[in-house]
Design an enzyme around this catalytic site. Sequence first.
Site, PDB file in Angstrom:
ATOM      1  CD  GLU A 334     -10.713  10.212 -35.672  1.00 27.88           C
ATOM      2  OE1 GLU A 334     -10.469   9.197 -35.020  1.00 27.88           O
ATOM      3  OE2 GLU A 334     -11.713  10.281 -36.415  1.00 27.88           O
ATOM      4  CG  ASP A 362     -13.276  11.358 -31.380  1.00 31.04           C
ATOM      5  OD1 ASP A 362     -14.429  11.649 -31.746  1.00 31.04           O
ATOM      6  OD2 ASP A 362     -12.481  10.722 -32.098  1.00 31.04           O
TER       7      ASP A 362
HETATM    8 ZN    ZN Z   1     -14.326  10.860 -33.893  1.00 31.00          ZN
END
Ligand code: ZN
Length: 473
Positions: A334, A362
Amino acid sequence: MNWNKFVRRGFQRRRRGPERAALLVVFLVCSLRADGPPAWTNEYQPAAARLISEATRDQFAWNRLATLTDSVGNRLSGSPQLDRAIIWAAGEMKRDGLENVHTEKVMVPKWVRGAESAEIVTPSHHFLAMLGLGGSVGTPKEGLEAPVVVVHGFEELEAHASELHGRIVLLNVAFTNYPETSRYRRAGASRAARHGAVAVLVRSIGPDGLRLPHTGALDYAAGVARIPAVAVSSEDADLIERMTSRHENVVVRLKMDAHTEPDVESANVVGELRGRELPDEIVVVSGHLDSWDVGAGATDDGGGCVVAMEALRVMKKLGLRPRRTVRVVLWTNEENGTRGGTAYRDVHRAELGRHVAMIESDNGVFRPLGFGVAGSEGARRTVAAIASLLERIGASEVVAGGDGADIAPSVREAHIPALSLEVDGSKYFTIHHTQADTIDKIDPVEMSKCAAAMAVMAYVLADAPPTVLDAMR
Ligand SMILES: [Zn+2]
């Protein structure tokens, strides 16, 4: 966490007090019928209660995260630790009794920080608290040394264009919110290099305090010389600024071994609880397993991975098998490429139309507030109805959001309702992308409530009557 999410987070952070309250009221009024959640959610009260009490009965999630962050460590794409984390996560999923546990190959970039240092050599000597920015090139082996020019934004940089040749540029912009200030980290190097600068220092993107540099990705513009780029602590940025404002000539010496190697193999980790009636319909719960190469990637995003795994573990343990399949995905890459998210979209293209919803955690696993949603009005209504089952843990808010960086490629392609776990974000940017992103910042009880929220949301979405889900499209 990526740029898009930060943009949205920045907007959210500016909404405070009455404005935020008003927005929430609008959402809730839009989301619920006048007299509360729809009747179908009542049937899920007992299951929600069991999921919440199982997820919050002990420190299982926190202990699992501690194993990941302590015994595996931080997990930059291409690092041996990320490889170990992938093997570890698949093993833990099997131990939880999940089905179809496997890894899905993804090629990822490999940036290596190497040794690095920055020091003021004139007019006095100070080592700077610094971190090279992810993706930066290194300096020549012997390092580079140049006088510093301080600017406070891109306009000022352009205004001083003729003074930048052969200089190190310090972009000293105080942190306000992420979208406003992270652009200096992203674009500062190429903006300065256009005018002949030899390196760029960027004041760290985060609240001031305790001389902590924050790393993060940069973007080199095409056709512009690539120069070394560094984050320095806010205190050190201010030190340089004080000296230059006294018209002192400040010279900095920079040495960085940073370089990029050819792409290497990595993987998304996948596990499932197969649906009892409609196994081809899927709810994804997820977090990203990679992190920066400093700290331990506890908040960003080891905690998100563990609470996504918790959703399935708790269902399995209670014998709650929903109508549809719940799939946990731990994304790779990511932070500096989002290749895990794009690979999933490409590999699973044929079944994206049967994805009922995708959830990403997240934002940290601090005190949960509820969920962000991107999708139709019907999707928001359904999520708000399910979130009403989370009132007892204070996680029933539903706001605009849902734009996890890793789920985004699939969500965009197939118009899948997207959800993000929303938490108290007050501590997030203090430790974001720093050596201080360690598990001691995470409270076991708050984390277990995040797990409970993920479990209830995923379970009810996966089990809801087809008519309810039809209304989400
Ligand atoms: Zn992250």
